[in-house]
Scaffold this motif. Sequence first.
Motif, mmCIF file in Angstrom:
data_model
loop_
_atom_site.group_PDB
_atom_site.id
_atom_site.type_symbol
_atom_site.label_atom_id
_atom_site.label_comp_id
_atom_site.label_asym_id
_atom_site.label_seq_id
_atom_site.Cartn_x
_atom_site.Cartn_y
_atom_site.Cartn_z
ATOM 1 N N THR A 59 7.025 -13.465 -20.122
ATOM 2 C CA THR A 59 7.171 -14.645 -19.275
ATOM 3 C C THR A 59 8.547 -14.677 -18.621
ATOM 4 O OG1 THR A 59 5.662 -15.942 -20.664
ATOM 5 C CG2 THR A 59 7.131 -17.166 -19.201
ATOM 6 N N ILE A 60 8.553 -14.929 -17.308
ATOM 7 C CA ILE A 60 9.797 -15.097 -16.555
ATOM 8 C C ILE A 60 9.969 -16.588 -16.280
ATOM 9 C CG2 ILE A 60 11.052 -14.573 -14.436
ATOM 10 C CD1 ILE A 60 9.396 -12.014 -14.227
ATOM 11 N N THR A 61 11.061 -17.143 -16.726
ATOM 12 C CA THR A 61 11.372 -18.558 -16.495
ATOM 13 C C THR A 61 12.457 -18.661 -15.448
ATOM 14 O OG1 THR A 61 10.772 -19.123 -18.776
ATOM 15 C CG2 THR A 61 12.106 -20.717 -17.551
ATOM 16 N N ILE A 62 12.246 -19.515 -14.454
ATOM 17 C CA ILE A 62 13.163 -19.658 -13.331
ATOM 18 C C ILE A 62 13.753 -21.065 -13.353
ATOM 19 C CG2 ILE A 62 13.446 -19.472 -10.837
ATOM 20 C CD1 ILE A 62 10.914 -17.758 -10.806
ATOM 21 N N SER A 63 15.068 -21.124 -13.421
ATOM 22 C CA SER A 63 15.763 -22.414 -13.434
ATOM 23 C C SER A 63 16.885 -22.374 -12.398
ATOM 24 C CB SER A 63 16.328 -22.701 -14.828
ATOM 25 O OG SER A 63 17.205 -21.655 -15.243
ATOM 26 N N GLU B 265 11.095 -24.006 -13.954
ATOM 27 C CA GLU B 265 11.597 -25.229 -14.578
ATOM 28 C C GLU B 265 12.041 -26.235 -13.529
ATOM 29 O OE1 GLU B 265 14.655 -24.325 -17.383
ATOM 30 O OE2 GLU B 265 13.211 -23.741 -18.943
ATOM 31 N N ASP B 266 12.514 -25.730 -12.394
ATOM 32 C CA ASP B 266 12.910 -26.575 -11.274
ATOM 33 C C ASP B 266 11.943 -26.286 -10.124
ATOM 34 O OD1 ASP B 266 14.087 -27.690 -8.957
ATOM 35 O OD2 ASP B 266 16.083 -27.554 -9.841
ATOM 36 N N GLN B 267 11.075 -27.232 -9.816
ATOM 37 C CA GLN B 267 10.032 -27.023 -8.814
ATOM 38 C C GLN B 267 10.595 -26.836 -7.405
ATOM 39 O OE1 GLN B 267 6.708 -26.655 -9.761
ATOM 40 N NE2 GLN B 267 7.759 -26.636 -11.743
ATOM 41 N N GLU B 268 11.796 -27.349 -7.159
ATOM 42 C CA GLU B 268 12.389 -27.215 -5.826
ATOM 43 C C GLU B 268 12.709 -25.761 -5.496
ATOM 44 O OE1 GLU B 268 12.934 -29.438 -3.312
ATOM 45 O OE2 GLU B 268 11.617 -30.673 -4.554
ATOM 46 N N LEU B 269 12.921 -24.937 -6.532
ATOM 47 C CA LEU B 269 13.238 -23.525 -6.298
ATOM 48 C C LEU B 269 12.071 -22.775 -5.668
ATOM 49 C CD1 LEU B 269 15.202 -22.665 -9.559
ATOM 50 C CD2 LEU B 269 16.117 -22.762 -7.235
ATOM 51 N N LYS B 270 10.870 -23.283 -5.800
ATOM 52 C CA LYS B 270 9.709 -22.622 -5.196
ATOM 53 C C LYS B 270 9.875 -22.496 -3.685
ATOM 54 C CE LYS B 270 6.229 -24.079 -8.599
ATOM 55 N NZ LYS B 270 4.951 -24.822 -8.802
ATOM 56 N N LYS C 144 0.836 -1.210 0.000
ATOM 57 C CA LYS C 144 0.000 0.000 0.000
ATOM 58 C C LYS C 144 0.867 1.254 0.000
ATOM 59 C CE LYS C 144 -2.140 3.116 2.981
ATOM 60 N NZ LYS C 144 -1.610 3.857 4.141
ATOM 61 N N ASN C 145 2.071 1.158 0.557
ATOM 62 C CA ASN C 145 2.976 2.298 0.633
ATOM 63 C C ASN C 145 4.008 2.319 -0.478
ATOM 64 O OD1 ASN C 145 1.826 3.358 3.047
ATOM 65 N ND2 ASN C 145 2.883 1.785 4.213
ATOM 66 N N GLY C 146 3.821 1.447 -1.484
ATOM 67 C CA GLY C 146 4.682 1.505 -2.655
ATOM 68 C C GLY C 146 5.901 0.601 -2.597
ATOM 69 N N TYR C 147 5.858 -0.436 -1.735
ATOM 70 C CA TYR C 147 7.018 -1.308 -1.572
ATOM 71 C C TYR C 147 6.631 -2.778 -1.655
ATOM 72 C CZ TYR C 147 10.082 2.469 -0.127
ATOM 73 O OH TYR C 147 10.846 3.606 -0.111
ATOM 74 N N PHE C 148 7.600 -3.587 -2.057
ATOM 75 C CA PHE C 148 7.581 -5.009 -1.752
ATOM 76 C C PHE C 148 8.383 -5.174 -0.469
ATOM 77 C CE2 PHE C 148 7.278 -5.583 -6.494
ATOM 78 C CZ PHE C 148 6.027 -6.194 -6.492
ATOM 79 N N ASN C 149 7.906 -5.986 0.435
ATOM 80 C CA ASN C 149 8.650 -6.287 1.655
ATOM 81 C C ASN C 149 8.435 -7.764 1.974
ATOM 82 O OD1 ASN C 149 9.595 -6.625 4.326
ATOM 83 N ND2 ASN C 149 9.187 -4.484 4.813
ATOM 84 N N PHE C 150 9.430 -8.571 1.669
ATOM 85 C CA PHE C 150 9.346 -10.004 1.905
ATOM 86 C C PHE C 150 10.336 -10.386 3.000
ATOM 87 C CE2 PHE C 150 8.587 -9.388 -2.717
ATOM 88 C CZ PHE C 150 7.228 -9.694 -2.724
ATOM 89 N N ASP C 151 9.858 -11.102 3.991
ATOM 90 C CA ASP C 151 10.690 -11.496 5.122
ATOM 91 C C ASP C 151 10.793 -13.016 5.151
ATOM 92 O OD1 ASP C 151 12.077 -11.738 7.457
ATOM 93 O OD2 ASP C 151 10.466 -11.051 8.764
ATOM 94 N N ASP C 152 11.939 -13.545 4.679
ATOM 95 C CA ASP C 152 12.161 -14.982 4.650
ATOM 96 C C ASP C 152 10.993 -15.696 3.961
ATOM 97 O OD1 ASP C 152 13.712 -17.232 5.146
ATOM 98 O OD2 ASP C 152 12.762 -17.637 7.084
ATOM 99 N N GLU C 153 10.639 -15.179 2.784
ATOM 100 C CA GLU C 153 9.470 -15.649 2.045
ATOM 101 C C GLU C 153 9.875 -16.638 0.959
ATOM 102 O OE1 GLU C 153 5.999 -16.387 1.828
ATOM 103 O OE2 GLU C 153 6.018 -14.368 2.716
ATOM 104 N N LYS C 154 9.038 -17.632 0.717
ATOM 105 C CA LYS C 154 9.297 -18.583 -0.350
ATOM 106 C C LYS C 154 9.274 -17.888 -1.705
ATOM 107 C CE LYS C 154 7.425 -22.679 1.974
ATOM 108 N NZ LYS C 154 6.381 -23.734 1.917
ATOM 109 N N LEU C 155 10.164 -18.328 -2.600
ATOM 110 C CA LEU C 155 10.255 -17.716 -3.918
ATOM 111 C C LEU C 155 8.935 -17.842 -4.680
ATOM 112 C CD1 LEU C 155 11.978 -16.293 -6.030
ATOM 113 C CD2 LEU C 155 12.815 -18.533 -6.780
ATOM 114 N N GLU C 156 8.232 -18.936 -4.476
ATOM 115 C CA GLU C 156 6.938 -19.114 -5.137
ATOM 116 C C GLU C 156 5.971 -17.990 -4.771
ATOM 117 O OE1 GLU C 156 3.512 -22.588 -5.634
ATOM 118 O OE2 GLU C 156 4.817 -22.582 -3.855
ATOM 119 N N ASN C 157 5.943 -17.614 -3.484
ATOM 120 C CA ASN C 157 5.047 -16.547 -3.039
ATOM 121 C C ASN C 157 5.518 -15.184 -3.541
ATOM 122 O OD1 ASN C 157 3.594 -18.512 -1.692
ATOM 123 N ND2 ASN C 157 4.643 -18.155 0.258
#
Length: 382
Positions: free
Chosen positions: A375-379, A335-340, A306-319
């Motif tokens: 599209t963003i592909t993550i490997s 491409e690699d599901q474990e990276l999630k 709401k204040n114009g930021y992303f703020n992730f604290d020890d968050e999973k890459l999938e989220n």
Amino acid sequence: MDQEHIYSLIKKYKDGTATIAEREQLLQWYRENAYQDTEFPEDEESVGEAMLARLNRETQPVKTKPIFRWVAAASAVLILGVAGLFITRMLTTDREHFPRRVAQSNIHPGGNKAILTLANGSKISLTDAGNGQIANQNGIKVTKAANGQLVYTISGRENLSGASSSTDLDAFNIIETPKGGQYQVILPDGSKVWLNAYSSLKFPVSFTNRNERRVELAGEAYFEVSHNKELPFRVVTNRQTVEVLGTHFNVNAYTDDAVTKTTLLQGSVRVTAASKSAVLIPGQQAKLTNTLDVSEANTTEAVAWKNGYFNFDDEKLENIMRSVSRWYNVDVVFEDQELKKETFGAVTTRFASITTLLKMMEQTGDARFSIQGNTITISKKK
């Protein structure tokens, strides 16, 4: 921190001489004091200007000192850790060593975009509509204001006297933000709602002659509810109901998220899901999965969007990438599901280039990001 020390950190930050510890110290001070915007920031420059104004207002040195123009530094990305590793660094504009696969991109951050559906079924693109009155429904004037605001105000005497026709009770509006959109609504009772990307809010055109103020939310929104003990305010999602009398809170209820989160900043709310309910006090968060659990909340993280930021604290890459997808309107492929499951901490303006965030995550983790079109592909790094 005392005033002189804060100004010393600001100068070092601006000059590029601050150590990692000093940059984190300044960022932590800003996190605790600066997330107080009342309107959506419109772009990266306004985020920096807001931070600069807050720094100047909060510190107020005894002797007059020049205001440092460090908008770019103030809104730069700072990444905080990967899977337990704590890293903070300030970005520069040098992309010499940034892989070509993500350096060139036509992907842009979101902005104030929404579609308003009136009670008669007609649709208005708030993205394209000019400022000023755009509709009048049952004595309620609908106005598009600057800075991404939609304002509902009483305009007829019949509403002031409390009279209302039976059709008023069936008159609802729906505001929907697309991926890459956000919008703010001021409801007829004066309550304010900030709507995040890919979200919708259904609400009555008028609360007159109703026994509750009931709105329906899909997605995420931050609420500042006007106090009225005689007319409870209820936010209904697909899985829960939040009831308040007057308070500030955030509801994250995206249907593609496994967890529905309700975070309370001020006042008191009751969260009800199925047969279980919980009353929150400021600083608490209710998480709804298969059960309803209450815990202490990181309120800065909850309302950073709401204040114009992303703020992730020890968050999973999938989220993280799910939030990125909604704001930048992109598709994400793992491409690699474990990276999630890999976790990151990140603090960044939502108005930075998407490559800025991807660059830092690639430098600090095992993920490799490639952009092809939208599209963003993550490997996994080899």
